[in-house]
Design an enzyme around this catalytic site. Structure first.
Site, PDB file in Angstrom:
ATOM      1  N   THR A  97      38.430  42.418  41.543  1.00  0.00           N
ATOM      2  CA  THR A  97      37.836  42.150  40.285  1.00  0.00           C
ATOM      3  C   THR A  97      36.351  43.028  40.297  1.00  0.00           C
ATOM      4  O   THR A  97      35.994  43.256  41.541  1.00  0.00           O
ATOM      5  CB  THR A  97      37.478  40.940  39.952  1.00  0.00           C
ATOM      6  OG1 THR A  97      36.552  40.738  38.633  1.00  0.00           O
ATOM      7  CG2 THR A  97      36.935  40.118  41.168  1.00  0.00           C
ATOM      8  N   ASP A  98      35.980  43.425  39.382  1.00  0.00           N
ATOM      9  CA  ASP A  98      34.699  44.023  39.243  1.00  0.00           C
ATOM     10  C   ASP A  98      33.523  42.924  39.420  1.00  0.00           C
ATOM     11  O   ASP A  98      32.352  43.496  39.566  1.00  0.00           O
ATOM     12  CB  ASP A  98      34.355  45.000  37.750  1.00  0.00           C
ATOM     13  CG  ASP A  98      34.260  43.972  36.330  1.00  0.00           C
ATOM     14  OD1 ASP A  98      34.555  42.850  36.638  1.00  0.00           O
ATOM     15  OD2 ASP A  98      34.069  44.559  35.412  1.00  0.00           O
ATOM     16  N   GLU A  99      33.734  41.785  39.400  1.00  0.00           N
ATOM     17  CA  GLU A  99      32.940  40.676  39.502  1.00  0.00           C
ATOM     18  C   GLU A  99      32.201  40.671  41.002  1.00  0.00           C
ATOM     19  O   GLU A  99      30.987  40.045  41.268  1.00  0.00           O
ATOM     20  CB  GLU A  99      33.384  39.455  39.328  1.00  0.00           C
ATOM     21  CG  GLU A  99      33.956  39.345  37.816  1.00  0.00           C
ATOM     22  CD  GLU A  99      34.184  37.782  37.290  1.00  0.00           C
ATOM     23  OE1 GLU A  99      33.775  36.905  37.739  1.00  0.00           O
ATOM     24  OE2 GLU A  99      35.183  37.930  36.285  1.00  0.00           O
ATOM     25  N   TYR A 159      33.948  32.270  42.735  1.00  0.00           N
ATOM     26  CA  TYR A 159      35.079  33.070  42.609  1.00  0.00           C
ATOM     27  C   TYR A 159      34.878  34.611  43.120  1.00  0.00           C
ATOM     28  O   TYR A 159      35.738  35.022  43.724  1.00  0.00           O
ATOM     29  CB  TYR A 159      35.648  33.138  41.290  1.00  0.00           C
ATOM     30  CG  TYR A 159      36.468  34.189  40.747  1.00  0.00           C
ATOM     31  CD1 TYR A 159      37.862  34.141  41.284  1.00  0.00           C
ATOM     32  CD2 TYR A 159      35.894  35.101  39.834  1.00  0.00           C
ATOM     33  CE1 TYR A 159      38.672  35.354  40.945  1.00  0.00           C
ATOM     34  CE2 TYR A 159      36.872  36.163  39.614  1.00  0.00           C
ATOM     35  CZ  TYR A 159      38.330  36.132  40.076  1.00  0.00           C
ATOM     36  OH  TYR A 159      38.929  37.453  39.986  1.00  0.00           O
ATOM     37  N   LYS A 219      36.521  36.722  46.434  1.00  0.00           N
ATOM     38  CA  LYS A 219      37.313  38.030  46.240  1.00  0.00           C
ATOM     39  C   LYS A 219      36.501  39.049  46.823  1.00  0.00           C
ATOM     40  O   LYS A 219      37.165  40.059  47.381  1.00  0.00           O
ATOM     41  CB  LYS A 219      37.302  38.461  44.673  1.00  0.00           C
ATOM     42  CG  LYS A 219      38.141  37.623  43.793  1.00  0.00           C
ATOM     43  CD  LYS A 219      39.594  37.534  44.168  1.00  0.00           C
ATOM     44  CE  LYS A 219      40.187  39.052  43.787  1.00  0.00           C
ATOM     45  NZ  LYS A 219      41.554  38.721  44.109  1.00  0.00           N
TER      46      LYS A 219
HETATM   47  N1  LIG Z   1      42.142  37.955  34.825  1.00  0.00           N
HETATM   48  C1  LIG Z   1      41.370  39.085  35.108  1.00  0.00           C
HETATM   49  O1  LIG Z   1      40.701  39.476  34.125  1.00  0.00           O
HETATM   50  C2  LIG Z   1      41.314  39.952  36.417  1.00  0.00           C
HETATM   51  C3  LIG Z   1      40.451  41.048  36.530  1.00  0.00           C
HETATM   52  C4  LIG Z   1      40.363  41.644  37.484  1.00  0.00           C
HETATM   53  C5  LIG Z   1      41.248  41.380  38.510  1.00  0.00           C
HETATM   54  N2  LIG Z   1      41.760  40.260  38.637  1.00  0.00           N
HETATM   55  C6  LIG Z   1      42.583  39.625  39.812  1.00  0.00           C
HETATM   56  O2  LIG Z   1      43.820  39.814  39.687  1.00  0.00           O
HETATM   57  C7  LIG Z   1      44.626  38.982  40.278  1.00  0.00           C
HETATM   58  C8  LIG Z   1      45.710  38.229  39.300  1.00  0.00           C
HETATM   59  O3  LIG Z   1      44.724  37.522  38.332  1.00  0.00           O
HETATM   60  P1  LIG Z   1      45.401  36.564  37.197  1.00  0.00           P
HETATM   61  O4  LIG Z   1      44.140  36.599  36.063  1.00  0.00           O
HETATM   62  O5  LIG Z   1      46.688  37.036  36.642  1.00  0.00           O
HETATM   63  O6  LIG Z   1      45.477  35.193  37.868  1.00  0.00           O
HETATM   64  P2  LIG Z   1      46.465  33.867  37.359  1.00  0.00           P
HETATM   65  O7  LIG Z   1      45.499  32.807  37.738  1.00  0.00           O
HETATM   66  O8  LIG Z   1      47.088  34.155  36.146  1.00  0.00           O
HETATM   67  O9  LIG Z   1      47.671  34.019  38.446  1.00  0.00           O
HETATM   68  C9  LIG Z   1      47.638  33.773  39.875  1.00  0.00           C
HETATM   69  C10 LIG Z   1      48.864  33.558  40.474  1.00  0.00           C
HETATM   70  O10 LIG Z   1      48.811  33.390  41.500  1.00  0.00           O
HETATM   71  C11 LIG Z   1      49.652  32.421  42.248  1.00  0.00           C
HETATM   72  N3  LIG Z   1      49.115  31.732  43.360  1.00  0.00           N
HETATM   73  C12 LIG Z   1      47.842  31.259  43.465  1.00  0.00           C
HETATM   74  N4  LIG Z   1      47.932  30.706  44.963  1.00  0.00           N
HETATM   75  C13 LIG Z   1      48.808  31.039  45.363  1.00  0.00           C
HETATM   76  C14 LIG Z   1      49.434  31.250  46.856  1.00  0.00           C
HETATM   77  N5  LIG Z   1      48.584  30.585  47.873  1.00  0.00           N
HETATM   78  N6  LIG Z   1      50.567  31.647  47.205  1.00  0.00           N
HETATM   79  C15 LIG Z   1      51.086  32.192  46.309  1.00  0.00           C
HETATM   80  N7  LIG Z   1      50.756  32.459  44.989  1.00  0.00           N
HETATM   81  C16 LIG Z   1      49.879  31.941  44.439  1.00  0.00           C
HETATM   82  C17 LIG Z   1      49.675  31.340  41.077  1.00  0.00           C
HETATM   83  O11 LIG Z   1      50.873  30.543  40.939  1.00  0.00           O
HETATM   84  C18 LIG Z   1      49.784  32.237  39.767  1.00  0.00           C
HETATM   85  O12 LIG Z   1      50.813  32.539  39.328  1.00  0.00           O
HETATM   86  C19 LIG Z   1      43.550  38.089  41.035  1.00  0.00           C
HETATM   87  O13 LIG Z   1      43.535  38.416  42.354  1.00  0.00           O
HETATM   88  C20 LIG Z   1      42.369  38.347  40.190  1.00  0.00           C
HETATM   89  O14 LIG Z   1      41.300  38.037  41.210  1.00  0.00           O
HETATM   90  C21 LIG Z   1      41.966  39.358  37.540  1.00  0.00           C
END
Ligand SMILES: NC(=O)c1ccc[n+]([C@@H]2O[C@H](COP(=O)([O-])OP(=O)(O)OC[C@H]3O[C@@H](n4cnc5c(N)ncnc54)[C@H](O)[C@@H]3O)[C@@H](O)[C@H]2O)c1
Length: 352
Positions: A133-135, A159, A163
């Site tokens: 993430t950009d955070e 969080y 990350k």
């Molecule tokens: N949502 C955003 O805006 C955003 C932006 C930039 C980066 N990200 C990154 O992208 C990734 C996905 O984000 P998201 O919003 O889809 O998250 P989300 O919370 O919707 O999904 C996370 C998934 O990971 C699974 N999970 C959690 N712990 C686990 C484990 N120990 N083993 C296996 N699976 C596990 C969960 O069951 C879930 O399906 C993350 O790494 C997040 O940091 C998110």
């Protein structure tokens, strides 16, 4: 390629799985623990495709993951599994440390053991893509500065700190063990299948139901919004074509304050599905206590991925948001059970 996607039942992971199966020739093994944030129904459209397999499992279980990598003979890992909600990380950081830091460490070690045992072209072609993430960069003032790939890390929340730690681990495994790692840091995503604890789906669903619309502080915090399908396309480009040991910032060049986002959702809902009472949704906006440590502004300079990999966001905030709102209007079957049993909209992370 056969790609192991971790966290493929989450919001972005499911978009990556659908994109891989629907728009490319790659095969997908989706490894997900199915936490509160997961929805297998987000994958209904590809569930019976022969190029898609779901495996329930935990990235913390190194032996299980190593066995899976060997059994499936995967060519690449796209690592998205994480605890992802800042407010939950304020209430309980422990799961974030475990999954995001220790889980990434265990996954890197499983990947290293698997990759070390490969030979020839298969070994040379293997790739580990860590999705972040950009955070991790902290926040920006309300001016025209942008995060580049060279911006120093300065995470603010449990969080983003977890990350940041996982980004450093992934890059250290590249520098120390030569594991073929690529990294990407993306801005806030929105779109279909977004768990309704996050700002945009929460406001859409509260707005649809005529409930109050909570806005943290004065609503002046700025985020750079990216439609999730654009992010999924970018991620597959980075995973398959990104230069090893390099990071790519991904963003939509769509900066909006939280208040602007909420007002646009109000106006769109009033147009597409007016309340029976005729009340304009803007009157439902409630300014509530701010999030502790709330970062003021995030904004991405996406020049590297645009020039080096030829990626560009296709949706503007206006087109993407309209698609998203229409999707929630048409897909009550997806979100209603979540609202009723997993998360009803209560405030999280209000107190540090
Ligand atoms: N949502 C955003 O805006 C955003 C932006 C930039 C980066 N990200 C990154 O992208 C990734 C996905 O984000 P998201 O919003 O889809 O998250 P989300 O919370 O919707 O999904 C996370 C998934 O990971 C699974 N999970 C959690 N712990 C686990 C484990 N120990 N083993 C296996 N699976 C596990 C969960 O069951 C879930 O399906 C993350 O790494 C997040 O940091 C998110």
């Amino acid at each position: 390629m056969k790609i192991l996607v971790t966290g493929g039942a989450g919001f972005i992971g499911s978009a990556v799985c659908r994109h891989l199966v629907e728009d490319t020739d790659h095969s997908v093994v989706n490894l997900d623990k199915l936490t509160y944030a997961a929805s297998l129904s987000s994958l209904d459209s590809i569930a019976s495709d022969p190029r898609y397999t779901f495996v329930k499992g935990d990235i913390l279980d190194r032996a299980f993951v190593l066995d899976l990598l060997r059994r499936e003979q995967v060519d690449a890992i796209m690592h998205l599994a994480a605890e992802s909600h800042v407010d939950r990380s304020i209430d309980g950081p422990g799961d974030f440390i475990q999954t995001n830091i220790v889980g990434t460490y265990e996954l890197l070690e499983a990947a290293r053991a698997y990759w070390s045992g490969l030979e020839g072209e298969k070994k040379a072609a293997f790739r580990f893509h860590h999705i972040s993430t950009d955070e991790v960069f902290g926040d920006l003032p309300l001016d025209d500065s942008l995060f580049t790939e060279d911006t120093p890390y300065a995470p603010s929340s449990p969080y983003s700190a977890s990350k940041a730690a996982s980004d450093h681990l992934a890059m250290a495994w590249h520098h120390t063990y030569h594991l073929p790692v690529v990294l990407s840091n993306c801005s806030n995503n929105y779109g279909p299948y977004h768990f309704p604890e996050k700002l945009i789906p929460l406001i859409i669903l509260n707005g649809l139901e005529g409930k109050r619309l909570p806005v943290y502080g004065k609503g002046e915090n700025v985020r750079d919004w990216l439609y999730v399908r654009d992010h999924a396309r970018a991620l597959v480009m980075v995973a398959t074509k990104g230069e090893l040991g390099r990071s790519y910032n991904i963003g939509g060049r769509n900066e909006r304050s939280n208040l602007e986002v909420v007002q646009t959702i109000c106006d769109t809902l009033d147009r597409l599905s007016p309340l029976e009472s005729g009340t304009p949704r803007r009157s439902l906006i409630d300014f509530v206590t701010d999030r502790p440590g709330h970062d003021l502004r995030y904004a991405i300079d996406a020049t590297r991925i645009e020039t080096e990999l030829g990626w560009r966001a296709e949706e503007t905030f206006e087109t993407g948001l309209e698609k998203t709102i229409r999707w929630y209007l048409d897909n009550r079957d997806w979100w209603q059970p979540i609202r009723e049993s997993r998360y009803g909209g209560q405030r999280l992370g209000a107190k540090a």
